[in-house]
Design a protein around this motif. Sequence first.
Motif, mmCIF file in Angstrom:
data_model
loop_
_atom_site.group_PDB
_atom_site.id
_atom_site.type_symbol
_atom_site.label_atom_id
_atom_site.label_comp_id
_atom_site.label_asym_id
_atom_site.label_seq_id
_atom_site.Cartn_x
_atom_site.Cartn_y
_atom_site.Cartn_z
ATOM 1 N N ARG A 177 0.944 -1.239 0.064
ATOM 2 C CA ARG A 177 -0.254 0.053 -0.095
ATOM 3 C C ARG A 177 0.848 1.309 -0.066
ATOM 4 N NH1 ARG A 177 -5.554 -0.645 0.378
ATOM 5 N NH2 ARG A 177 -6.050 -2.833 -0.145
ATOM 6 N N SER A 178 2.041 1.220 0.650
ATOM 7 C CA SER A 178 3.027 2.404 0.485
ATOM 8 C C SER A 178 3.419 2.886 -0.768
ATOM 9 C CB SER A 178 4.103 2.039 1.198
ATOM 10 O OG SER A 178 4.929 1.237 0.676
ATOM 11 N N ASP A 179 3.378 1.791 -1.803
ATOM 12 C CA ASP A 179 3.665 2.270 -3.224
ATOM 13 C C ASP A 179 3.197 1.254 -4.113
ATOM 14 O OD1 ASP A 179 4.761 3.462 -5.545
ATOM 15 O OD2 ASP A 179 6.633 3.979 -5.170
ATOM 16 N N PRO A 180 2.003 1.068 -4.514
ATOM 17 C CA PRO A 180 1.500 0.009 -4.972
ATOM 18 C C PRO A 180 2.094 -0.010 -6.396
ATOM 19 C CG PRO A 180 -0.259 1.870 -4.944
ATOM 20 C CD PRO A 180 0.943 2.185 -4.038
ATOM 21 N N VAL A 181 2.224 1.331 -7.057
ATOM 22 C CA VAL A 181 2.871 1.049 -8.496
ATOM 23 C C VAL A 181 4.164 0.304 -8.456
ATOM 24 C CG1 VAL A 181 3.507 2.465 -10.566
ATOM 25 C CG2 VAL A 181 1.343 2.994 -9.274
ATOM 26 N N ALA A 182 4.992 0.580 -7.641
ATOM 27 C CA ALA A 182 6.565 -0.017 -7.561
ATOM 28 C C ALA A 182 6.282 -1.297 -7.199
ATOM 29 C CB ALA A 182 7.385 0.999 -6.609
ATOM 30 N N SER A 183 5.286 -1.692 -6.488
ATOM 31 C CA SER A 183 5.051 -3.228 -5.962
ATOM 32 C C SER A 183 4.708 -3.969 -7.247
ATOM 33 C CB SER A 183 4.387 -3.108 -4.599
ATOM 34 O OG SER A 183 3.577 -4.494 -4.363
ATOM 35 N N VAL A 272 -7.661 25.336 -17.868
ATOM 36 C CA VAL A 272 -6.144 25.093 -17.643
ATOM 37 C C VAL A 272 -6.238 24.008 -16.444
ATOM 38 C CG1 VAL A 272 -4.979 27.085 -18.311
ATOM 39 C CG2 VAL A 272 -5.838 27.002 -15.932
ATOM 40 N N ALA A 273 -7.532 24.004 -15.613
ATOM 41 C CA ALA A 273 -7.539 22.933 -14.763
ATOM 42 C C ALA A 273 -7.883 21.713 -15.294
ATOM 43 C CB ALA A 273 -8.616 23.292 -13.710
ATOM 44 N N PRO A 274 -6.973 20.761 -15.013
ATOM 45 C CA PRO A 274 -7.347 19.426 -15.554
ATOM 46 C C PRO A 274 -8.741 18.820 -15.312
ATOM 47 C CG PRO A 274 -5.164 19.211 -14.509
ATOM 48 C CD PRO A 274 -5.841 20.660 -14.136
ATOM 49 N N LYS A 275 -9.200 18.128 -16.525
ATOM 50 C CA LYS A 275 -10.851 17.804 -16.346
ATOM 51 C C LYS A 275 -11.039 16.633 -15.561
ATOM 52 C CE LYS A 275 -12.031 20.603 -19.511
ATOM 53 N NZ LYS A 275 -12.913 21.699 -19.455
ATOM 54 N N ASN A 276 -10.002 15.760 -15.351
ATOM 55 C CA ASN A 276 -10.132 14.343 -14.446
ATOM 56 C C ASN A 276 -8.917 14.385 -13.384
ATOM 57 O OD1 ASN A 276 -12.572 13.470 -15.454
ATOM 58 N ND2 ASN A 276 -11.302 12.540 -17.365
ATOM 59 N N LEU A 277 -8.823 15.747 -12.734
ATOM 60 C CA LEU A 277 -7.602 15.784 -11.612
ATOM 61 C C LEU A 277 -7.994 14.771 -10.565
ATOM 62 C CD1 LEU A 277 -4.991 17.251 -10.907
ATOM 63 C CD2 LEU A 277 -6.511 18.888 -9.588
ATOM 64 N N LYS A 278 -6.944 13.642 -10.673
ATOM 65 C CA LYS A 278 -6.973 12.820 -9.321
ATOM 66 C C LYS A 278 -5.475 12.933 -8.669
ATOM 67 C CE LYS A 278 -10.935 10.155 -10.889
ATOM 68 N NZ LYS A 278 -11.389 8.842 -11.063
ATOM 69 N N LYS A 279 -5.418 12.777 -7.591
ATOM 70 C CA LYS A 279 -3.937 12.851 -6.848
ATOM 71 C C LYS A 279 -3.544 11.304 -6.594
ATOM 72 C CE LYS A 279 -4.479 17.273 -4.323
ATOM 73 N NZ LYS A 279 -4.344 18.071 -3.043
ATOM 74 N N TYR A 280 -2.435 11.086 -7.055
ATOM 75 C CA TYR A 280 -1.879 9.917 -6.849
ATOM 76 C C TYR A 280 -0.296 9.998 -6.303
ATOM 77 C CZ TYR A 280 -0.737 10.740 -11.736
ATOM 78 O OH TYR A 280 0.033 11.081 -12.958
ATOM 79 N N LYS A 281 -0.024 8.764 -5.710
ATOM 80 C CA LYS A 281 1.175 9.004 -4.997
ATOM 81 C C LYS A 281 2.436 8.806 -6.110
ATOM 82 C CE LYS A 281 3.941 6.493 -1.394
ATOM 83 N NZ LYS A 281 3.975 7.494 -0.484
ATOM 84 N N LYS A 282 3.386 9.772 -6.090
ATOM 85 C CA LYS A 282 4.347 10.074 -7.011
ATOM 86 C C LYS A 282 5.665 9.895 -6.142
ATOM 87 C CE LYS A 282 2.521 13.018 -10.439
ATOM 88 N NZ LYS A 282 2.765 14.160 -11.231
ATOM 89 N N THR A 283 6.185 8.591 -6.020
ATOM 90 C CA THR A 283 7.514 8.470 -5.377
ATOM 91 C C THR A 283 8.527 8.229 -6.402
ATOM 92 O OG1 THR A 283 6.938 6.146 -5.094
ATOM 93 C CG2 THR A 283 6.402 7.547 -3.338
ATOM 94 N N PRO A 284 9.878 8.449 -6.200
ATOM 95 C CA PRO A 284 10.985 8.388 -6.943
ATOM 96 C C PRO A 284 11.084 6.927 -7.444
ATOM 97 C CG PRO A 284 11.604 9.635 -5.150
ATOM 98 C CD PRO A 284 10.467 9.114 -4.810
ATOM 99 N N MET A 285 11.347 6.235 -8.559
ATOM 100 C CA MET A 285 11.524 5.114 -9.185
ATOM 101 C C MET A 285 12.825 4.795 -9.173
ATOM 102 S SD MET A 285 9.033 2.698 -9.510
ATOM 103 C CE MET A 285 7.659 3.656 -9.933
ATOM 104 N N SER A 286 13.309 3.798 -8.762
ATOM 105 C CA SER A 286 14.901 3.436 -9.003
ATOM 106 C C SER A 286 15.135 3.125 -10.506
ATOM 107 C CB SER A 286 15.112 2.067 -8.321
ATOM 108 O OG SER A 286 14.330 0.888 -8.796
ATOM 109 N N THR A 287 16.271 3.002 -10.895
ATOM 110 C CA THR A 287 16.701 2.873 -12.289
ATOM 111 C C THR A 287 15.984 1.288 -12.592
ATOM 112 O OG1 THR A 287 18.524 4.471 -11.993
ATOM 113 C CG2 THR A 287 18.666 2.916 -13.991
#
Length: 429
Positions: A177-183, A272-287
């Motif tokens: 859950r801390s970073d599901p995309v990286a997981s 200029v405000a995005p139409k489907n603005l949703k916040k999602y976690k952005k963490t640095p991704m390793s090489t």
Amino acid sequence: MANATSNITRPTIKSWGFVLMVLFFIGLCGTYRKNFMKEPTVQSAQPPYTILNRTFTSEGACEAKRNFMFVKVHKAGSTTANCIFQRFGYEHNLTFVLPVIRSDVGWPNLLRQEDFIPSADGTYNVLVDHTVYNRQLLDHLMPPDTMYIAILRQPLSHLRSVFNSYHLVKKMRGLQRSDPVASFIKSPDQFHVPYVKALSHTREPYTLAKNYMAYDLGFPLGLSDSQSSIDEYIETLSREIDLVLILEHMAESLVLLRRMMCWTLKDILYNVAPKNLKKYKKTPMSTALLKQHRRWSNVDYQLYDHFNATLWQKIQREGADFPHEVRHFQNVLNQTAIFCTKAIMKVPKIELNLTAGKLTIPKTTWHEEFDIDSTLCLKLKMEWHDWSHVLKKTHKMPPNLSSGFRRAISMTNTRVLDKSLLLNIFHVD
């Protein structure tokens, strides 16, 4: 005395000769510097603009393109672009290919005649709703001079948006859950179900987390491990699609679109405000994880890399004034956003502030003078749901339209517009 005078005069003449010689060389050097060592001149903010490779109907003006198809790639900023296209089509009384179901024209399957609402004369100018790109089918439906446009987004950013919008964390058990995309990227095969068909009950393809953009653009995903098939596919798209917008370079993409379509700057304005603005976690991704994702979603990455490079190649051919127009466009967007905050009120529902007056954008080398008023502000604020409602209500239909199609037209909803605005601005219910 004569000798003395002569001796005094000679040095004086020599001195003047030396001075004249110095002045001559100074002048010569000045001429050389002027002609051969010119200082670089600063480009004016609005240099002369000529449209290259266009067909002119009269001097200084070209004919606007009114037949176009937009491949609305999911989660790639396509809704913002879509609203621009919907507004342009409405303002120019164009006929749309309108979906029977939601915003999907056949998607996630190939489009069929049953998927869109017939028009009065059987012809169409614009298709901008979700459909799987297939040129043979589209050529059968759209006019021969149709311009084809698509949009792409950096694949990792795209994946994050997909995870957020489709709630994949809830659907894929075992993700951190801390970073599901990286997981997910660490072991995508553990979570990905390799079905090569869409789920009929959800209308979602299996490929939400792998080469999803390529899916929308019609790539047969069973060939994702065939580099020769990928190369051939990208080469074909390069020939068939006139312009691919890049979300990370939206301003440049839209200015290039304006020039290519011979539209006005006013035509490409947007909220200029995005139409489907949703916040999602952005963490640095390793090489290592970035390389892993590139291998996993290989077609999407190759698509993005190719068409991002292609965009800048096209921009280079536009001339030195292009970045100046981009900056001017961004300035106009900012001015419009500030004005529209005063022109539209929310008390408690959205209303037009008729006392706001208008914002006049002066004439430049790229466009004539034009005004922005509260009505235009409302149109910029509208979402695709609102435009879909208006376009379906104003659609020219054949007289013998079946009850099923008529129900599709009546079953619409709006996000911004209420009944009063629909009636007073668009004259529909």
